[in-house]
Design an enzyme around this catalytic site. Structure first.
Site, PDB file in Angstrom:
ATOM      1  N   ARG A  77       0.886  -1.179   0.000  1.00  0.00           N
ATOM      2  CA  ARG A  77       0.000   0.000   0.000  1.00  0.00           C
ATOM      3  C   ARG A  77       0.913   1.215   0.000  1.00  0.00           C
ATOM      4  O   ARG A  77       1.730   1.397   0.908  1.00  0.00           O
ATOM      5  CB  ARG A  77      -0.900   0.017   1.226  1.00  0.00           C
ATOM      6  CG  ARG A  77      -1.569   1.372   1.445  1.00  0.00           C
ATOM      7  CD  ARG A  77      -2.651   1.348   2.481  1.00  0.00           C
ATOM      8  NE  ARG A  77      -3.830   0.670   1.965  1.00  0.00           N
ATOM      9  CZ  ARG A  77      -5.038   0.737   2.522  1.00  0.00           C
ATOM     10  NH1 ARG A  77      -5.228   1.461   3.609  1.00  0.00           N
ATOM     11  NH2 ARG A  77      -6.067   0.108   1.996  1.00  0.00           N
ATOM     12  N   HIS A  92      -7.651   1.069  -6.246  1.00  0.00           N
ATOM     13  CA  HIS A  92      -7.768   0.188  -5.073  1.00  0.00           C
ATOM     14  C   HIS A  92      -8.461  -1.107  -5.519  1.00  0.00           C
ATOM     15  O   HIS A  92      -9.615  -1.376  -5.170  1.00  0.00           O
ATOM     16  CB  HIS A  92      -8.580   0.900  -3.987  1.00  0.00           C
ATOM     17  CG  HIS A  92      -8.490   0.270  -2.632  1.00  0.00           C
ATOM     18  ND1 HIS A  92      -7.702  -0.826  -2.356  1.00  0.00           N
ATOM     19  CD2 HIS A  92      -9.108   0.583  -1.463  1.00  0.00           C
ATOM     20  CE1 HIS A  92      -7.836  -1.152  -1.071  1.00  0.00           C
ATOM     21  NE2 HIS A  92      -8.677  -0.316  -0.509  1.00  0.00           N
ATOM     22  N   GLN A 134     -10.213  -3.829  -3.064  1.00  0.00           N
ATOM     23  CA  GLN A 134     -11.497  -3.413  -2.502  1.00  0.00           C
ATOM     24  C   GLN A 134     -12.639  -3.765  -3.458  1.00  0.00           C
ATOM     25  O   GLN A 134     -13.676  -4.279  -3.045  1.00  0.00           O
ATOM     26  CB  GLN A 134     -11.484  -1.897  -2.239  1.00  0.00           C
ATOM     27  CG  GLN A 134     -12.789  -1.383  -1.682  1.00  0.00           C
ATOM     28  CD  GLN A 134     -13.121  -1.976  -0.317  1.00  0.00           C
ATOM     29  OE1 GLN A 134     -12.316  -1.885   0.588  1.00  0.00           O
ATOM     30  NE2 GLN A 134     -14.280  -2.582  -0.163  1.00  0.00           N
ATOM     31  N   ASP A 183     -17.706   7.091  -0.873  1.00  0.00           N
ATOM     32  CA  ASP A 183     -16.467   6.932  -0.107  1.00  0.00           C
ATOM     33  C   ASP A 183     -16.214   8.254   0.607  1.00  0.00           C
ATOM     34  O   ASP A 183     -16.905   9.260   0.354  1.00  0.00           O
ATOM     35  CB  ASP A 183     -15.313   6.578  -1.061  1.00  0.00           C
ATOM     36  CG  ASP A 183     -14.068   6.088  -0.340  1.00  0.00           C
ATOM     37  OD1 ASP A 183     -14.111   5.913   0.906  1.00  0.00           O
ATOM     38  OD2 ASP A 183     -13.031   5.898  -1.003  1.00  0.00           O
ATOM     39  N   CYS A 229     -16.508   1.520   1.249  1.00  0.00           N
ATOM     40  CA  CYS A 229     -15.361   0.637   1.535  1.00  0.00           C
ATOM     41  C   CYS A 229     -14.859   0.780   2.963  1.00  0.00           C
ATOM     42  O   CYS A 229     -14.104  -0.067   3.437  1.00  0.00           O
ATOM     43  CB  CYS A 229     -14.252   0.888   0.530  1.00  0.00           C
ATOM     44  SG  CYS A 229     -13.432   2.476   0.703  1.00  0.00           S
ATOM     45  N   ARG A 269     -13.262  -8.618   1.959  1.00  0.00           N
ATOM     46  CA  ARG A 269     -11.855  -8.352   1.658  1.00  0.00           C
ATOM     47  C   ARG A 269     -11.042  -9.629   1.899  1.00  0.00           C
ATOM     48  O   ARG A 269     -10.153  -9.979   1.134  1.00  0.00           O
ATOM     49  CB  ARG A 269     -11.305  -7.218   2.548  1.00  0.00           C
ATOM     50  CG  ARG A 269     -11.903  -5.843   2.287  1.00  0.00           C
ATOM     51  CD  ARG A 269     -11.517  -5.302   0.919  1.00  0.00           C
ATOM     52  NE  ARG A 269     -10.071  -5.210   0.744  1.00  0.00           N
ATOM     53  CZ  ARG A 269      -9.327  -4.163   1.147  1.00  0.00           C
ATOM     54  NH1 ARG A 269      -9.906  -3.120   1.695  1.00  0.00           N
ATOM     55  NH2 ARG A 269      -8.018  -4.141   0.926  1.00  0.00           N
TER      56      ARG A 269
END
Ligand code: CP
Length: 308
Positions: A107, A134, A137, A225, A266, A294
């Site tokens: 990440r 991402h 996700q 988000d 998320c 996830r």
């Protein structure tokens, strides 16, 4: 070697195989204590490095637990504690880590860091989020939609708010899984043109609609988000809140979608900013299923990367 760098860089057949495997693995674990190993141990003897240059709860814990359930071992590394954060090149870091571990999940901030890691590593690399995308996700989100509503192909997904890195991966998924996608938000926060063009080139309908009420008509899924991402400057906060307030997901907006529309976020969420608590905790919401998935989606990604 199978790097999992982005959804638009992975074939639809491989993506489908991973999603189906995630569904099957989730089903197989039902009722088992979380610390127990899976019956199959495809990662036995494998060591996985999990590198974080940004904060994380879900990505960190779900990868760590997932690798262990598959029989592998993990080491969680903070970018700032590594020489990577003190001037060692990404290329040298990639070559060194490849001598110790069988897979690297990173990440990071800049997409270039991820791409350079993948270029110089001799083991698979997984994108655990960059400023641009991402993908892990959204793989979890596809699993989540399908377990509630069946195949996502042909459905209508509406993204409301900031056209950020998570939105980008949703656009990639629209192209690869074949669902329609509408973005609703202020023009300065539109998703990158390149990602809209990618989805359209795969033959799906992508719309940009400034009016959130019009946008959600016929929606099977509404997604939002946080209004200020980890890489956005703190100084952007007030402006972002003013720009994005009309795009909040609340009961009034949800009433204009299909009656059985799902709501996703998320996480982490800023309750009563991008979505109200009534929506987060209400009957349309599947946000905690997304968080759980996830784990299952990434176990499938790990196996695909390692050819297991
Ligand atoms: N959604 C997500 O990536 O969560 P974390 O930042 O907690 O990993």
């Amino acid at each position: 070697m199978n790097h999992f760098l982005d959804i638009h860089k992975t074939s639809p057949a491989d993506l489908r195989q991973m999603i189906d495997n995630a569904h099957a693995m989730k089903q197989a674990r039902k009722g088992q204590p979380k610390g127990t190993a899976d019956t199959a141990q495809p990662l036995a003897g494998q060591m996985v490095a999990l590198i974080f240059e940004k904060p994380s709860t879900r990505t960190r814990v779900s990868f760590d637990v997932g690798v262990r359930q598959l029989g592998g071992q993990t080491m969680v590394l903070s970018g700032s504690d590594m020489q990577l954060g003190h001037g060692e090149t990404i290329a040298d870091t990639a070559r060194v880590l490849s001598r110790y571990v069988d897979l690297i999940m990173i990440r990071t901030f800049e997409e270039e860091t991820l791409l350079e890691m993948a270029e110089y590593a001799s083991v698979p690399v997984i994108n655990g989020l960059t400023n641009r995308t991402h993908p892990c996700q959204i793989m979890a989100d596809i699993v989540t939609f399908e377990e509630h509503r069946g195949p996502i192909t042909g459905k209508k997904v509406v993204w409301t708010g900031d056209g950020n890195n998570v939105c980008a991966s949703f656009l990639h998924a629209a192209g690869q899984f074949g669902f329609d996608f509408t973005f609703t938000g202020p023009a300065p926060l539109d998703p990158e043109r390149e990602w809209i063009d990618f989805a359209r080139a795969q033959g799906v309908n992508v719309e940009v609609e400034r009016d959130p009420i019009k946008a959600v008509a016929g929606a099977d899924l509404i997604v939002t988000d946080t209004w200020v991402s980890m890489h956005d400057p703190e100084s952007a906060k007030e402006r972002r809140h003013n720009q994005l307030r009309p795009y909040q997901v609340n009961e009034e907006l949800m009433r204009h979608a299909n009656p059985d529309a799902l709501f996703m976020h998320c996480l982490p969420a800023h309750r009563n900013d991008e979505a109200t608590s009534e929506i987060m905790d209400g009957p349309h919401s599947v946000v905690f299923d997304e968080a759980e998935n996830r784990l299952h989606a990434q176990k499938a990604i790990l196996q695909w990367c390692l050819g297991k």
